[in-house]
Every structure is written in structure tokens, then in C-alpha cells.
Design an enzyme around this catalytic site. Structure first.
Site, PDB file in Angstrom:
ATOM      1  N   LYS A 276      37.606  34.822  35.119  1.00 48.29           N
ATOM      2  CA  LYS A 276      37.418  33.667  35.993  1.00 48.29           C
ATOM      3  C   LYS A 276      36.679  32.557  35.248  1.00 48.29           C
ATOM      4  CE  LYS A 276      37.006  36.159  40.396  1.00 48.29           C
ATOM      5  NZ  LYS A 276      38.093  35.478  41.118  1.00 48.29           N
ATOM      6  N   ARG A 350      43.477  44.319  45.635  1.00 43.88           N
ATOM      7  CA  ARG A 350      44.626  45.050  46.174  1.00 43.88           C
ATOM      8  C   ARG A 350      44.888  46.327  45.391  1.00 43.88           C
ATOM      9  NH1 ARG A 350      48.213  39.753  45.201  1.00 43.88           N
ATOM     10  NH2 ARG A 350      46.134  38.865  45.455  1.00 43.88           N
TER      11      ARG A 350
HETATM   12  N1  BES Z   1      37.523  38.372  44.879  1.00 49.15           N
HETATM   13  C1  BES Z   1      38.563  37.462  44.624  1.00 49.15           C
HETATM   14  C2  BES Z   1      38.878  36.562  45.822  1.00 49.15           C
HETATM   15  C3  BES Z   1      37.888  35.486  46.113  1.00 49.15           C
HETATM   16  C4  BES Z   1      37.803  34.364  45.315  1.00 49.15           C
HETATM   17  C5  BES Z   1      37.091  35.562  47.229  1.00 49.15           C
HETATM   18  C6  BES Z   1      36.909  33.359  45.630  1.00 49.15           C
HETATM   19  C7  BES Z   1      36.218  34.556  47.549  1.00 49.15           C
HETATM   20  C8  BES Z   1      36.114  33.453  46.744  1.00 49.15           C
HETATM   21  C9  BES Z   1      39.839  38.207  44.267  1.00 49.15           C
HETATM   22  O1  BES Z   1      39.665  39.382  43.568  1.00 49.15           O
HETATM   23  C10 BES Z   1      40.629  37.285  43.401  1.00 49.15           C
HETATM   24  O2  BES Z   1      40.181  36.991  42.328  1.00 49.15           O
HETATM   25  N2  BES Z   1      41.790  36.848  43.886  1.00 49.15           N
HETATM   26  C11 BES Z   1      42.597  35.944  43.170  1.00 49.15           C
HETATM   27  C12 BES Z   1      44.033  36.396  43.325  1.00 49.15           C
HETATM   28  C13 BES Z   1      44.996  35.676  42.445  1.00 49.15           C
HETATM   29  C14 BES Z   1      44.752  36.045  40.995  1.00 49.15           C
HETATM   30  C15 BES Z   1      46.387  36.034  42.853  1.00 49.15           C
HETATM   31  C16 BES Z   1      42.397  34.548  43.744  1.00 49.15           C
HETATM   32  O3  BES Z   1      42.265  34.428  44.964  1.00 49.15           O
HETATM   33  O4  BES Z   1      42.342  33.605  42.969  1.00 49.15           O
HETATM   34 MN    MN Z   2      39.545  39.047  41.471  1.00 46.35          MN
END
Ligand code: BES
Ligand code: MN
Ligand code: ZN
Length: 494
Positions: A276, A350
Site C-alpha cells: 500500500k 477474502r
Molecule cells: N483492508 C483493506 C480494505 C480497506 C482499505 C479498508 C481502506 C478500509 C480502508 C483490504 O484488505 C484491501 O486492501 N482491499 C483492497 C482491495 C483491492 C486490492 C481489490 C482495496 O480496497 O483497495
Molecule cells: Mn488489503
């Protein structure tokens, strides 16, 4: 805090502080009328002077009123008669709590359940007063060298002219919900270097011991034996071993099929190899808030002991990059046997949940609800107001929508149309773990739905509601109120 419900005599009952509501305009609540006549019209005099107009959340603290045994009376404005909404009522209670803490009061009587709320009964008001007041006691202190000042409020009495066991129970439920939320908030707030999968496992055992709930923990070796290749692919880059934590709350006498709660417990989500960006990455310590809500619910159930069976399954792991970490393009095999091409290691929730869902089949659950901070897309869609809700059984979804509405912990349904499934197509596995830019919350749920074929299932995406950012950064304890509301309604229905 000791909370009780009583039909109080406003003039003779002794407290550090009575709290009485005042409408805007000339209308008085029942308790305000009694206060006024017991004090020989003093209340009306004060209102006439204009020091309080009854505007929402306005307060005025009065001392030593003649004819009133309480040391103080806190007047609080509740807006125009009949216009107050449920959420405004709750924010008024929160405001009152702040004032009582500010004056370091130990004992108070709240005459607030006679505020008129459209379509909401005495039971609802008592439950929410009790819940919001109890919530106001939570302070985070674990990693601060000088503690946040703890409220000294020890005892509140809720005035209710109408009194029966249902209403007394409502106060207990509100308190238990808030106590569960405090567990959820504390676990969420703890930093990732303390709140690891192993830490969560030992906290689960503590809750189990304290409330007589069976708790078992599977280690990575046991998960390997079960072929949880998807969950384990997330923990490969971490030095902290993953844990599968299982609660079994047995409140029903007969071996009734349980409700199952499945929580995402990513104790820190760096994104893994698909790392990230740095901004606000610290907030990914909250990526275990779904799991924490399962802990909170168990805590509440342990206190309330409703006659129903509930299992909680939590997949706990970190998501970090290192030389052994799962890479984009890797294909893993889930416990269900279905293969997954990991196109983005940041879509790890997931991957954890799918194996936890498959594991849950062994309990023959009558309904399964997973709770997860799953997608940033859900924050974009619904903001902080409501959780995303999707599922394969409309009756279950409707029950959860209703529970959220009643509990002031709302969720909003998104569609799970078959056509979205196409976005998960992979050339190298049964499915990909991401579905492209469009409808991110829905394709995440589509992915999960492929592991939820054997039961009635609903998914709560709590990415927007689980914590607050900015100056008030911290876990909220949601959606514990929704979940308890749903579970208790199932327990009484039979
Ligand atoms: N934990 C995150 C989702 C999240 C992001 C929750 C920001 C709250 C605030 C999750 O694991 C994630 O990183 N999801 C990605 C999915 C994408 C790569 C398809 C996202 O939402 O960017
Ligand atoms: Mn994630
Ligand atoms: Zn995540």
C-alpha cells in the site's frame, strides 16, 4: 457502572445531579413539569429569562433548587417537541454523559426517557440511554504513559413512569452491548505490534474462561492439515504465525443449529507484495475490526446469556511482504478445493475469509454472517454512515437491515447479481482474487459467495464504519449493536 430503572419522585430522590430535558418552545416534558411544580415554578422562570431555550444539546447546570433534593439539575435542550430523531436523541445522551463526566459527578438520575420520539417506545429509549451512557465510559490507555482521565460516574438511575421486566431488561441489554463494544474498540485500537494473531488468540481464551464460552485455537500446522491454503498464503510473509480462533457460545439447551459469525482478523495489512502507499497506512492496524466485533459479541452474549447457540470463527493473520510472501500471479488452493489466482496480495481479506467460511460448514449453521473491513470501495460508496450488506438469502439480509435500523447501527444492501461474477474470471485458476476497478465491494462479496454455497450467508463490509480517522481516530465498536440486535431477535423468536 450501576444502572437501574425506577419510577422516581423527582423532588425527593437524592443524587449529585438530575438530568431533565427541555423542549424548544413552551412545551415541557412530564419530568420538567414535575420539576417546575416541585420548585414552585422555578424552571419556568429560568426558561423565561432565556438562559436555556431548549435548542438541541444546549445545557444549563442549576444548583440547590428549593424543593429538590438533588444537589444539581442539568437541563438539556431536546429541540422542538416531536421533531427529535433517534440519532439526535442518542447524540443528546452522549452530550449529557460528557457534561456529567466534566463535572466529575458520581451519581445521576436521568429523566430523559419521557422525551417524545416518533415510533420509538420506552424500551428502545431505555436501551439506548443505557448503551450510550455506558459507551461514554470507554477510554484508551494501554500505551499511554499518563492515562486519559477516567470518568467517576458510578451509578445512574433511569426514570421511567412505566416499569416492567422488558424495560428493566432493556437497560441490561444496552449495557451489555456497550461492554461488548468496549472489547471491540480496545482490540481495534491496540497497535499491530501488540495485537498480533497470537495476542488475539490469548484474548479469546480469556473471554472464554471469564464467561464459560468454549474457545479453541488452530495453529498453522493444523490449518495445513485442513488444507487452508488460501488463508495460509496471506500469512506467508509474516513472522507472526496465523491463528484460527473458534468461539462456541451455547445458550440453547438443545443442540440447536448455531448462528455463525466469521471475522476478518488481519492484525496489520501492509498490502503484502502489492504494498500500500504510505499515507494513513497505520490505520491498517484496524483491519482486524471484523474479528474484534466477533469478540465483542461474545463478551455481550457472555453477559446476557440468551438462549441461542452462536459460534464465532476468526481468521487472524498479518499481511506483510518478505522473501516468502505470496506474489501476484501465485495460485493457491483453498480448503474448499477451489483454486485462486492471487492477482493482488492486498485483496487478502477474502483469502482469509474463504477458508474460515469453509471451516464454518462443520457447525451446520442456520445462518452465517461474515464481518470484514474488506474494501476501500465500500468507504467510497457509503462513507461512515452504514456498513455494506450483501448475501445469498434475502430473508437473512432483511433481518440484518432491520436489526441495524433498530440498533442505530445501520447497514445498506448492495446487489449480488450473478453478472458481476464474470469479473473474477482467471485463465490460470478457478477464480482471481480481484475483479477490477468497478464495483469493488460487490466483486469482493462475489468472491466470498463461492465459499458460502452450503448455507444462508450474509456479508457485512465494515471498512467505513469500524473506525474513525482524523482527530478522533479510534475504533467505534460497530457493528456489535447490529449483531446483538439480530441475535437477540432470533433468540426470542424460536
Ligand atoms: N483492508 C483493506 C480494505 C480497506 C482499505 C479498508 C481502506 C478500509 C480502508 C483490504 O484488505 C484491501 O486492501 N482491499 C483492497 C482491495 C483491492 C486490492 C481489490 C482495496 O480496497 O483497495
Ligand atoms: Mn488489503
Ligand atoms: Zn485488508
Amino acid at each position: 457502572m450501576n444502572i437501574s430503572v425506577k419510577n422516581l419522585e423527582i423532588s425527593t430522590h437524592k443524587t449529585d445531579c438530575h438530568v431533565v430535558a427541555v423542549y424548544q418552545g413552551n412545551k415541557l416534558t412530564e419530568s420538567a413539569k414535575q420539576l417546575d411544580s416541585a420548585s414552585n415554578g422555578y424552571l419556568k422562570t429560568v426558561i423565561k429569562r432565556g438562559d436555556i431555550t431548549g435548542k438541541l444539546n444546549q445545557t444549563l447546570l442549576l444548583h440547590d433548587i428549593e424543593g429538590i433534593s438533588a444537589q444539581r439539575v442539568l437541563l438539556v435542550g431536546c429541540g422542538k417537541a416531536k421533531e427529535l430523531t433517534a440519532n439526535q436523541f442518542r447524540s443528546l445522551i452522549k452530550h449529557v454523559a460528557t457534561q456529567l463526566h466534566r463535572y466529575k459527578l458520581k451519581d445521576s438520575a436521568l429523566f430523559l426517557a419521557d422525551i417524545h420520539l416518533k415510533d420509538l417506545d420506552q424500551e428502545w429509549k431505555i436501551k439506548h440511554i443505557s448503551q450510550v451512557m455506558t459507551q461514554s465510559l470507554y477510554r484508551y490507555n494501554k500505551t499511554l504513559s499518563s492515562n486519559n482521565s477516567k470518568p467517576v460516574l458510578k451509578k445512574i438511575t433511569l426514570h421511567s413512569a412505566k416499569k416492567d421486566t422488558k424495560i428493566a431488561n432493556a437497560a441490561k441489554i444496552g449495557q451489555a452491548v456497550a461492554n461488548g463494544m468496549a472489547v471491540t474498540r480496545e482490540l481495534g485500537n491496540l497497535p499491530g505490534n501488540i495485537c498480533t494473531p497470537g495476542f488475539l488468540a490469548s484474548e479469546a481464551k480469556k473471554i472464554g474462561r471469564q464467561y464459560g464460552i468454549k474457545v479453541s485455537v488452530l495453529n498453522e500446522k493444523q490449518m495445513e492439515t485442513l488444507k487452508m491454503g488460501s488463508l495460509l498464503s496471506v500469512s506467508r510473509g509474516s513472522r507472526q504465525p496465523a491463528k484460527l480462533i473458534v468461539f462456541e457460545y451455547k445458550g440453547a439447551t438443545k443442540a440447536g443449529n448455531p448462528i455463525a459469525l466469521v471475522g476478518k482478523g488481519v492484525t496489520f495489512d501492509s498490502g503484502g507484495i502489492s504494498i500500500k502507499p504510505g499515507a494513513a497506512m497505520d490505520e491498517m492496524k484496524f483491519d482486524m475490526c471484523g474479528a474484534a466485533s466477533v469478540f465483542g459479541v461474545m463478551r455481550s452474549l457472555g453477559e446476557l446469556k440468551p438462549k441461542i447457540n452462536v459460534v464465532g470463527v476468526v481468521g487472524a493473520t498479518e499481511n506483510l511482504p518478505d522473501g516468502l510472501a505470496t506474489k501476484p500471479g501465485d495460485v493457491v488452493t483453498s480448503m474448499s478445493g477451489q483454486t485462486i489466482e492471487v492477482l493482488n496480495t492486498d485483496a487478502e481479506g477474502r483469502l482469509v475469509l474463504c477458508d474460515a467460511l469453509t471451516y464454518t460448514e462443520k457447525f451446520k449453521p442456520k445462518a452465517v454472517i461474515d464481518i470484514a473491513t474488506l474494501t476501500g470501495a465500500c468507504v467510497i460508496a457509503l462513507g461512515k454512515q452504514g456498513a455494506g450488506l450483501l448475501g445469498n438469502d434475502q430473508k437473512l439480509v432483511d433481518k440484518l437491515l432491520t436489526a441495524g435500523q433498530t440498533a442505530a447501527d445501520r447497514a445498506w444492501q448492495l446487489p449480488l447479481w450473478e453478472e458481476y461474477q464474470d469479473q473474477l474470471k482467471s485463465n490460470f485458476a478457478d477464480m482471481a482474487n480481484i475483479g477490477g476497478r468497478e464495483a469493488g465491494t460487490i466483486t469482493a462479496a462475489c468472491f466470498l459467495s463461492r465459499f458460502a454455497k452450503k448455507f444462508k450467508w450474509a456479508h457485512l463490509d465494515i471498512a467505513g464504519v469500524a473506525w474513525d480517522s482524523g482527530g478522533n481516530k479510534g475504533a467505534t465498536g460497530r457493528p456489535v449493536p447490529l449483531l446483538i440486535e439480530y441475535i437477540l431477535s432470533e433468540a426470542t423468536r424460536k
